[in-house]
Design a protein around this motif. Structure first.
Motif, mmCIF file in Angstrom:
data_model
loop_
_atom_site.group_PDB
_atom_site.id
_atom_site.type_symbol
_atom_site.label_atom_id
_atom_site.label_comp_id
_atom_site.label_asym_id
_atom_site.label_seq_id
_atom_site.Cartn_x
_atom_site.Cartn_y
_atom_site.Cartn_z
ATOM 1 N N THR A 115 0.833 -1.207 0.000
ATOM 2 C CA THR A 115 0.000 0.000 0.000
ATOM 3 C C THR A 115 0.866 1.255 0.000
ATOM 4 O O THR A 115 0.582 2.216 -0.727
ATOM 5 C CB THR A 115 -0.949 -0.001 1.206
ATOM 6 N N THR A 116 1.943 1.256 0.793
ATOM 7 C CA THR A 116 2.824 2.438 0.797
ATOM 8 C C THR A 116 3.477 2.644 -0.560
ATOM 9 O O THR A 116 3.684 3.784 -0.990
ATOM 10 C CB THR A 116 3.920 2.319 1.880
ATOM 11 N N LEU A 117 3.797 1.555 -1.244
ATOM 12 C CA LEU A 117 4.409 1.666 -2.575
ATOM 13 C C LEU A 117 3.424 2.257 -3.576
ATOM 14 O O LEU A 117 3.793 3.095 -4.413
ATOM 15 C CB LEU A 117 4.874 0.291 -3.053
ATOM 16 N N ALA A 118 2.168 1.828 -3.501
ATOM 17 C CA ALA A 118 1.142 2.377 -4.391
ATOM 18 C C ALA A 118 0.931 3.861 -4.126
ATOM 19 O O ALA A 118 0.751 4.660 -5.052
ATOM 20 C CB ALA A 118 -0.165 1.607 -4.226
ATOM 21 N N VAL A 119 0.969 4.234 -2.849
ATOM 22 C CA VAL A 119 0.800 5.642 -2.481
ATOM 23 C C VAL A 119 1.946 6.476 -3.037
ATOM 24 O O VAL A 119 1.725 7.521 -3.669
ATOM 25 C CB VAL A 119 0.717 5.789 -0.950
ATOM 26 N N GLU A 120 3.181 6.029 -2.819
ATOM 27 C CA GLU A 120 4.319 6.809 -3.300
ATOM 28 C C GLU A 120 4.319 6.924 -4.813
ATOM 29 O O GLU A 120 4.562 7.997 -5.373
ATOM 30 C CB GLU A 120 5.633 6.197 -2.817
ATOM 31 N N ALA A 121 4.031 5.822 -5.507
ATOM 32 C CA ALA A 121 4.013 5.853 -6.973
ATOM 33 C C ALA A 121 2.946 6.800 -7.490
ATOM 34 O O ALA A 121 3.150 7.504 -8.490
ATOM 35 C CB ALA A 121 3.783 4.443 -7.514
ATOM 36 N N THR A 122 1.810 6.845 -6.818
ATOM 37 C CA THR A 122 0.709 7.698 -7.267
ATOM 38 C C THR A 122 1.004 9.176 -7.035
ATOM 39 O O THR A 122 0.759 10.020 -7.918
ATOM 40 C CB THR A 122 -0.591 7.287 -6.559
ATOM 41 N N VAL A 123 1.522 9.504 -5.863
ATOM 42 C CA VAL A 123 1.888 10.896 -5.593
ATOM 43 C C VAL A 123 2.950 11.359 -6.583
ATOM 44 O O VAL A 123 2.865 12.472 -7.144
ATOM 45 C CB VAL A 123 2.371 11.056 -4.140
ATOM 46 N N HIS A 124 3.939 10.518 -6.843
ATOM 47 C CA HIS A 124 4.990 10.907 -7.788
ATOM 48 C C HIS A 124 4.494 10.917 -9.232
ATOM 49 O O HIS A 124 5.063 11.623 -10.075
ATOM 50 C CB HIS A 124 6.204 10.003 -7.639
ATOM 51 N N HIS A 125 3.451 10.158 -9.530
ATOM 52 C CA HIS A 125 2.831 10.244 -10.859
ATOM 53 C C HIS A 125 2.301 11.661 -11.078
ATOM 54 O O HIS A 125 2.495 12.243 -12.157
ATOM 55 C CB HIS A 125 1.697 9.226 -10.953
ATOM 56 N N LEU A 126 1.659 12.197 -10.059
ATOM 57 C CA LEU A 126 1.179 13.580 -10.164
ATOM 58 C C LEU A 126 2.345 14.559 -10.316
ATOM 59 O O LEU A 126 2.263 15.526 -11.087
ATOM 60 C CB LEU A 126 0.356 13.934 -8.921
#
Length: 226
Positions: free
Chosen positions: A145-156
């Motif tokens: 879950t933390t990996l998905a969060v970091e990837a998504t924030v950095h996608h933005l």
């Protein structure tokens, strides 16, 4: 509005990583020098940082821990605050190392194949297994879950100057919202889109006066992590 309830961690990682990989797949060398939403980083610097995060995922998923769990998918982020010495050093490290790829296609290829490998490892992992990363022990499910969060924030962050790029995955945004709600101890403002909540919750955007008034005392806790 999406919610984080019921989001499968492995599915969230796959969706977030595939969305990010699709953005990077179409980038040329000139675009790799465009600025991002991360202070001091061009696209290639951020891609390098995200590459190292996927590498960390591979290591963590193959590093069983005997120690008790001391962080979950929400409390993991309590250590990550903006404007610290560690954050500044991390910016410099990523920028120097990212610039060492003379041909962006080399970084691009390594990034995409590493993300694909991390997705495979995520889907093979037992979500209840304890794993070690960043000096803490989490369950594999919470790590994902933390990996998905970091990837998504950095996608933005990555797409700030790439208006035609596809947006983050719905599952990743749901994981970000659930994490921010957990850190805040209450839901964000109902009028906030997932993308806006991600930006204000991580300090990418400042709260407006109206938002501060609506949040009351909770406004002083922003950014929730960064």
């Amino acid at each position: 509005m999406s919610t984080g309830k019921g989001v499968d961690p492995a599915r969230a990682v796959r969706a977030a990583y595939e969305a990010a990989s699709a953005v990077v797949a179409d980038l040329g060398d000139e675009e790799s020098w465009l600025p991002t939403g991360c202070t001091g980083w061009a696209v290639r610097d951020l891609v390098f940082h995200c590459l190292t995060d996927a590498q960390r995922a591979l290591v963590a998923l193959h590093t069983p821990a005997r120690e008790p769990v001391d962080r979950d998918a929400v409390t993991y982020w309590q250590d990550w605050r903006p404007d610290t010495v560690g954050a500044a050093n991390g910016r410099r490290w990523a920028r120097v190392n990212g610039s060492m790829f003379l041909d962006f296609r080399q970084l691009q290829g390594l990034y995409r194949e590493t993300l694909a490998a991390a997705v495979h490892a995520a889907e093979a992992a037992d979500p209840a297994q304890r794993v070690a990363t960043q000096g803490h022990v989490l369950t594999a499910g919470d790590l994902l879950t933390t990996l998905a969060v970091e990837a998504t924030v950095h996608h933005l962050d990555l797409t700030v100057r790439l208006p035609d790029a596809p947006g983050p995955a719905r599952e990743g945004l749901a994981a970000v919202r659930a994490t921010l709600d957990g850190l805040l101890g209450r839901p964000g403002l109902p009028e906030w889109t997932d993308e806006h909540y991600a930006r204000v919750g991580t300090g990418r955007a400042a709260l407006t006066g109206a938002e501060r008034a609506a949040l009351g005392a909770a406004a002083d806790r922003f950014p929730l992590f960064g």
